[in-house]
Design a protein around this motif. Sequence first.
Motif, short mmCIF file in Angstrom:
data_model
loop_
_atom_site.label_atom_id
_atom_site.label_comp_id
_atom_site.label_asym_id
_atom_site.label_seq_id
_atom_site.Cartn_x
_atom_site.Cartn_y
_atom_site.Cartn_z
N SER A 173 15.16 5.64 -3.18
CA SER A 173 14.24 4.62 -2.69
C SER A 173 12.91 4.68 -3.44
CB SER A 173 14.01 4.79 -1.19
OG SER A 173 13.04 3.88 -0.73
N ALA A 174 12.41 5.89 -3.63
CA ALA A 174 11.14 6.07 -4.33
C ALA A 174 11.24 5.59 -5.77
CB ALA A 174 10.72 7.53 -4.29
N GLU A 199 13.31 3.39 -7.04
CA GLU A 199 13.42 1.94 -7.07
C GLU A 199 12.07 1.27 -6.79
OE1 GLU A 199 15.78 -1.70 -4.84
OE2 GLU A 199 16.51 0.33 -4.59
N ARG A 200 11.32 1.80 -5.84
CA ARG A 200 10.00 1.23 -5.53
C ARG A 200 9.06 1.31 -6.72
NH1 ARG A 200 7.81 1.65 0.25
NH2 ARG A 200 9.63 1.30 1.53
N ILE A 201 9.03 2.46 -7.39
CA ILE A 201 8.15 2.62 -8.54
C ILE A 201 8.62 1.71 -9.68
CG2 ILE A 201 7.43 4.25 -10.35
CD1 ILE A 201 7.27 6.38 -8.13
N SER A 202 9.91 1.61 -9.87
CA SER A 202 10.45 0.72 -10.89
C SER A 202 10.05 -0.74 -10.60
CB SER A 202 11.97 0.85 -10.95
OG SER A 202 12.50 0.02 -11.93
N ASN A 203 10.11 -1.13 -9.35
CA ASN A 203 9.74 -2.49 -8.96
C ASN A 203 8.26 -2.78 -9.20
OD1 ASN A 203 12.35 -3.13 -8.22
ND2 ASN A 203 12.01 -2.72 -6.05
N ILE A 204 7.41 -1.79 -8.95
CA ILE A 204 5.97 -1.97 -9.21
C ILE A 204 5.77 -2.26 -10.70
CG2 ILE A 204 3.72 -0.86 -9.28
CD1 ILE A 204 4.59 0.82 -6.87
N GLY A 205 6.41 -1.46 -11.55
CA GLY A 205 6.29 -1.65 -12.98
C GLY A 205 6.83 -3.00 -13.44
N SER A 206 7.97 -3.39 -12.89
CA SER A 206 8.56 -4.69 -13.24
C SER A 206 7.66 -5.84 -12.82
CB SER A 206 9.92 -4.85 -12.57
OG SER A 206 10.84 -3.93 -13.08
N ASP A 207 7.13 -5.76 -11.62
CA ASP A 207 6.23 -6.82 -11.12
C ASP A 207 4.96 -6.91 -11.95
OD1 ASP A 207 8.08 -7.33 -9.15
OD2 ASP A 207 6.93 -6.40 -7.53
N ALA A 208 4.46 -5.76 -12.40
CA ALA A 208 3.23 -5.75 -13.19
C ALA A 208 3.50 -6.01 -14.67
CB ALA A 208 2.52 -4.40 -13.04
N GLY A 209 4.76 -5.87 -15.09
CA GLY A 209 5.12 -6.09 -16.48
C GLY A 209 4.72 -4.95 -17.40
N VAL A 210 4.68 -3.74 -16.84
CA VAL A 210 4.31 -2.56 -17.63
C VAL A 210 5.24 -1.39 -17.28
CG1 VAL A 210 1.88 -3.19 -17.83
CG2 VAL A 210 2.62 -1.78 -15.94
N ALA A 230 5.72 11.69 0.04
CA ALA A 230 5.61 10.40 0.73
C ALA A 230 6.69 10.24 1.80
CB ALA A 230 5.72 9.27 -0.28
N ILE A 231 7.54 11.27 1.95
CA ILE A 231 8.62 11.29 2.93
C ILE A 231 9.56 10.10 2.71
CG2 ILE A 231 9.23 11.57 5.36
CD1 ILE A 231 6.32 12.44 5.84
N LEU A 232 10.09 10.01 1.48
CA LEU A 232 11.05 8.98 1.11
C LEU A 232 12.21 9.62 0.38
CD1 LEU A 232 8.71 6.22 -0.36
CD2 LEU A 232 10.07 6.03 1.71
N ALA A 233 13.36 8.95 0.43
CA ALA A 233 14.50 9.39 -0.36
C ALA A 233 14.20 9.14 -1.83
CB ALA A 233 15.75 8.62 0.04
N LEU A 234 14.72 9.99 -2.70
CA LEU A 234 14.46 9.87 -4.13
C LEU A 234 14.90 8.52 -4.68
CD1 LEU A 234 13.61 10.92 -6.86
CD2 LEU A 234 15.81 12.11 -7.01
N LEU A 275 0.82 -1.21 0.00
CA LEU A 275 0.00 0.00 0.00
C LEU A 275 0.86 1.26 0.00
CD1 LEU A 275 -2.88 1.01 -0.01
CD2 LEU A 275 -2.88 0.90 2.48
N ALA A 276 1.97 1.25 0.71
CA ALA A 276 2.86 2.41 0.74
C ALA A 276 3.46 2.68 -0.65
CB ALA A 276 3.98 2.19 1.76
N ASP A 277 3.77 1.63 -1.39
CA ASP A 277 4.31 1.79 -2.74
C ASP A 277 3.25 2.37 -3.67
OD1 ASP A 277 6.69 0.76 -1.86
OD2 ASP A 277 6.41 -1.21 -2.77
#
Length: 56
Positions: A33-34, A36-47, A27-31, A5-7
Amino acid sequence: MRFDLADLRLFVCAVNAGSIAAGARQAILALTSASERISNIGSDAGVVLLERSHRR
């Protein structure tokens, strides 16, 4: 496929703010980290979720 949910909140912040950097601040995150998290969401979803550029 399960998303944290945080991602997802970070992704919404980045889209609303118009940049990953501004979304990370909201979101009070380091750039790095943010990004990488967004990149991981896209990779996991395949888009590609965001078009990345170096414009200011």
